[in-house]
Design a protein around this motif. Structure first.
Motif, PDB file in Angstrom:
ATOM      1  N   GLN A   1       0.766  -1.227   0.051  1.00 22.43           N
ATOM      2  CA  GLN A   1       0.019  -0.212  -0.005  1.00 22.43           C
ATOM      3  C   GLN A   1       0.837   1.099   0.020  1.00 22.43           C
ATOM      4  OE1 GLN A   1      -3.215   0.019  -0.256  1.00 22.43           O
ATOM      5  NE2 GLN A   1      -3.074  -2.119  -0.555  1.00 22.43           N
ATOM      6  N   ILE A   2       2.149   1.074   0.199  1.00 24.51           N
ATOM      7  CA  ILE A   2       2.783   2.229   0.293  1.00 24.51           C
ATOM      8  C   ILE A   2       3.178   3.181  -0.887  1.00 24.51           C
ATOM      9  CG2 ILE A   2       5.354   3.115   0.908  1.00 24.51           C
ATOM     10  CD1 ILE A   2       5.353   0.744   2.967  1.00 24.51           C
ATOM     11  N   ASP A   3       2.938   4.545  -0.998  1.00 25.71           N
ATOM     12  CA  ASP A   3       2.956   5.077  -2.201  1.00 25.71           C
ATOM     13  C   ASP A   3       4.245   5.906  -2.243  1.00 25.71           C
ATOM     14  OD1 ASP A   3       2.747   7.582  -0.748  1.00 25.71           O
ATOM     15  OD2 ASP A   3       0.603   7.646  -0.923  1.00 25.71           O
ATOM     16  N   ASP A   4       4.468   6.655  -3.415  1.00 20.48           N
ATOM     17  CA  ASP A   4       5.685   7.263  -3.700  1.00 20.48           C
ATOM     18  C   ASP A   4       6.004   8.427  -2.504  1.00 20.48           C
ATOM     19  OD1 ASP A   4       3.585   8.731  -4.836  1.00 20.48           O
ATOM     20  OD2 ASP A   4       5.119   9.823  -6.190  1.00 20.48           O
ATOM     21  N   GLY A   5       4.844   9.186  -2.011  1.00 20.65           N
ATOM     22  CA  GLY A   5       5.063   9.908  -1.045  1.00 20.65           C
ATOM     23  C   GLY A   5       5.842   9.606   0.366  1.00 20.65           C
ATOM     24  N   GLN A   6       5.071   8.440   0.740  1.00 18.97           N
ATOM     25  CA  GLN A   6       5.487   7.491   1.830  1.00 18.97           C
ATOM     26  C   GLN A   6       6.590   7.167   1.836  1.00 18.97           C
ATOM     27  OE1 GLN A   6       1.839   5.103   1.753  1.00 18.97           O
ATOM     28  NE2 GLN A   6       0.886   6.240   3.211  1.00 18.97           N
ATOM     29  N   PHE A   7       7.110   6.575   0.765  1.00 15.69           N
ATOM     30  CA  PHE A   7       8.487   5.932   0.469  1.00 15.69           C
ATOM     31  C   PHE A   7       9.644   6.833   0.672  1.00 15.69           C
ATOM     32  CE2 PHE A   7      12.423   4.279  -1.442  1.00 15.69           C
ATOM     33  CZ  PHE A   7      12.079   2.930  -1.041  1.00 15.69           C
ATOM     34  N   GLY A   8       9.257   8.091  -0.070  1.00 15.00           N
ATOM     35  CA  GLY A   8      10.186   9.247  -0.216  1.00 15.00           C
ATOM     36  C   GLY A   8      10.667   9.886   1.336  1.00 15.00           C
ATOM     37  N   GLU A   9       9.657   9.580   2.305  1.00 14.35           N
ATOM     38  CA  GLU A   9      10.167  10.080   3.754  1.00 14.35           C
ATOM     39  C   GLU A   9      10.802   8.995   4.664  1.00 14.35           C
ATOM     40  OE1 GLU A   9       9.661  13.082   5.037  1.00 14.35           O
ATOM     41  OE2 GLU A   9       8.733  13.612   2.879  1.00 14.35           O
ATOM     42  N   LEU A  10      10.949   7.669   4.280  1.00 16.71           N
ATOM     43  CA  LEU A  10      11.538   6.868   5.009  1.00 16.71           C
ATOM     44  C   LEU A  10      12.996   7.351   5.048  1.00 16.71           C
ATOM     45  CD1 LEU A  10      10.447   3.590   3.111  1.00 16.71           C
ATOM     46  CD2 LEU A  10       9.651   4.381   5.589  1.00 16.71           C
ATOM     47  N   LYS A  11      13.488   7.223   6.425  1.00 18.86           N
ATOM     48  CA  LYS A  11      14.772   7.518   6.547  1.00 18.86           C
ATOM     49  C   LYS A  11      15.839   6.614   6.009  1.00 18.86           C
ATOM     50  CE  LYS A  11      14.120  10.364  10.262  1.00 18.86           C
ATOM     51  NZ  LYS A  11      13.613  11.750   9.992  1.00 18.86           N
ATOM     52  N   PRO A  12      16.902   7.186   5.311  1.00 19.45           N
ATOM     53  CA  PRO A  12      18.031   6.509   4.521  1.00 19.45           C
ATOM     54  C   PRO A  12      18.573   5.379   5.397  1.00 19.45           C
ATOM     55  CG  PRO A  12      18.510   8.952   4.253  1.00 19.45           C
ATOM     56  CD  PRO A  12      17.398   8.923   5.123  1.00 19.45           C
ATOM     57  N   LYS A  13      18.717   5.639   6.702  1.00 21.93           N
ATOM     58  CA  LYS A  13      19.193   4.600   7.614  1.00 21.93           C
ATOM     59  C   LYS A  13      18.296   3.401   7.459  1.00 21.93           C
ATOM     60  CE  LYS A  13      19.962   3.311  12.470  1.00 21.93           C
ATOM     61  NZ  LYS A  13      19.902   3.754  13.859  1.00 21.93           N
ATOM     62  N   LEU A  14      17.169   3.388   7.455  1.00 18.15           N
ATOM     63  CA  LEU A  14      16.232   2.333   7.334  1.00 18.15           C
ATOM     64  C   LEU A  14      16.402   1.669   6.098  1.00 18.15           C
ATOM     65  CD1 LEU A  14      12.468   2.262   8.080  1.00 18.15           C
ATOM     66  CD2 LEU A  14      12.863   1.523   6.022  1.00 18.15           C
ATOM     67  N   ILE A  15      16.542   2.439   4.987  1.00 20.91           N
ATOM     68  CA  ILE A  15      16.885   1.987   3.389  1.00 20.91           C
ATOM     69  C   ILE A  15      17.910   0.926   3.512  1.00 20.91           C
ATOM     70  CG2 ILE A  15      17.391   2.399   1.093  1.00 20.91           C
ATOM     71  CD1 ILE A  15      14.259   3.262   2.047  1.00 20.91           C
ATOM     72  N   GLY A  16      18.940   1.191   4.197  1.00 24.09           N
ATOM     73  CA  GLY A  16      20.146   0.597   4.507  1.00 24.09           C
ATOM     74  C   GLY A  16      20.104  -0.520   5.290  1.00 24.09           C
ATOM     75  N   LYS A  17      19.105  -0.795   6.217  1.00 28.09           N
ATOM     76  CA  LYS A  17      18.691  -1.862   7.095  1.00 28.09           C
ATOM     77  C   LYS A  17      17.587  -2.717   6.539  1.00 28.09           C
ATOM     78  CE  LYS A  17      20.944  -0.199  11.002  1.00 28.09           C
ATOM     79  NZ  LYS A  17      21.188  -0.161  12.471  1.00 28.09           N
ATOM     80  N   MET A  18      17.054  -2.411   5.216  1.00 31.01           N
ATOM     81  CA  MET A  18      15.646  -2.778   4.775  1.00 31.01           C
ATOM     82  C   MET A  18      16.011  -4.457   4.544  1.00 31.01           C
ATOM     83  SD  MET A  18      13.277  -1.627   1.689  1.00 31.01           S
ATOM     84  CE  MET A  18      13.111  -0.038   2.435  1.00 31.01           C
ATOM     85  N   ASP A  19      15.207  -5.295   4.926  1.00 32.10           N
ATOM     86  CA  ASP A  19      15.287  -6.706   4.577  1.00 32.10           C
ATOM     87  C   ASP A  19      14.832  -6.952   3.077  1.00 32.10           C
ATOM     88  OD1 ASP A  19      15.828  -7.518   7.378  1.00 32.10           O
ATOM     89  OD2 ASP A  19      13.819  -8.206   7.781  1.00 32.10           O
ATOM     90  N   GLU A  20      15.699  -7.779   2.261  1.00 28.44           N
ATOM     91  CA  GLU A  20      15.567  -7.700   1.013  1.00 28.44           C
ATOM     92  C   GLU A  20      14.026  -8.730   0.688  1.00 28.44           C
ATOM     93  OE1 GLU A  20      18.497 -11.110   2.547  1.00 28.44           O
ATOM     94  OE2 GLU A  20      18.311  -8.778   2.541  1.00 28.44           O
TER      95      GLU A  20
END
Length: 186
Positions: A109-128
């Motif tokens: 359900q996550i849209d582009d606006g929501q994704f764009g607000e995720l912290k870069p640190k979270l992106i680096g620790k996101m589970d594949e």
């Protein structure tokens, strides 16, 4: 329904004990500007029955500090239509563990606006494992700082539609190794 007539600023005066005494059926009149004023600790201790009665539109007022406090079980039990309504700014309050524990039906359900607000640190620790659950359109919101933090493990799970949705500025910010995994599908 009368609860919805309270001024938004009044919500900030509730503590978790007072709020817990409210019957779940009064939550139906909650508006986004009212939800935005709730103290993070109130959201963190909200009764699941109260939470379930909130109208989807109320989540448009969700704030980052509230996201940090919300219990994992309340989040994972949300209806996808309600999750989709969460204020994009609130996504900045996600911690990696909480985000990586979201079920597939919510990730989708996550849209582009929501994704764009995720912290870069979270992106680096996101589970594949969660990448395949994202709608490709979500990646249109990826920014440069998120691109910098993208791991090879996560990048290896992208499908062609997801890769093609990533903005050029985010692709340019990725490490050479990560970009190398994606460039054949651009």
């Amino acid at each position: 329904k009368e609860f919805g007539n309270l001024p938004p600023a009044a919500m900030g005066g509730f503590d978790s004990k007072q709020f817990a005494e409210l019957p779940p059926n009064v939550m139906g009149g909650f508006a986004p500007d009212q939800f935005a004023e709730l103290q993070p600790g109130v959201v963190g201790k909200m009764d699941p029955r109260q939470f379930a009665e909130l109208p989807p539109a109320a989540f448009g007022g969700f704030q980052p500090k509230q996201m940090k406090k919300i219990p994992q079980d309340l989040l994972t039990e949300m209806e996808p239509g309600s999750f989709k309504q969460i204020n994009p700014d609130a996504f900045g309050g996600f911690k990696p563990k909480k985000f990586n524990s979201l079920p597939d039906n919510l990730i989708g359900q996550i849209d582009d606006g929501q994704f764009g607000e995720l912290k870069p640190k979270l992106i680096g620790k996101m589970d594949e494992e969660i990448i395949t659950s994202f709608n490709p359109k979500a990646f249109e919101g990826m920014n440069e700082k998120q691109g910098e933090k993208m791991s090879q493990d996560v990048a290896s799970e992208f499908d062609t539609a997801q890769i093609r949705a990533i903005p050029p500025r985010a692709l340019r910010a990725m490490s050479r190794q990560v970009f190398g995994l994606l460039e054949g599908n651009l």
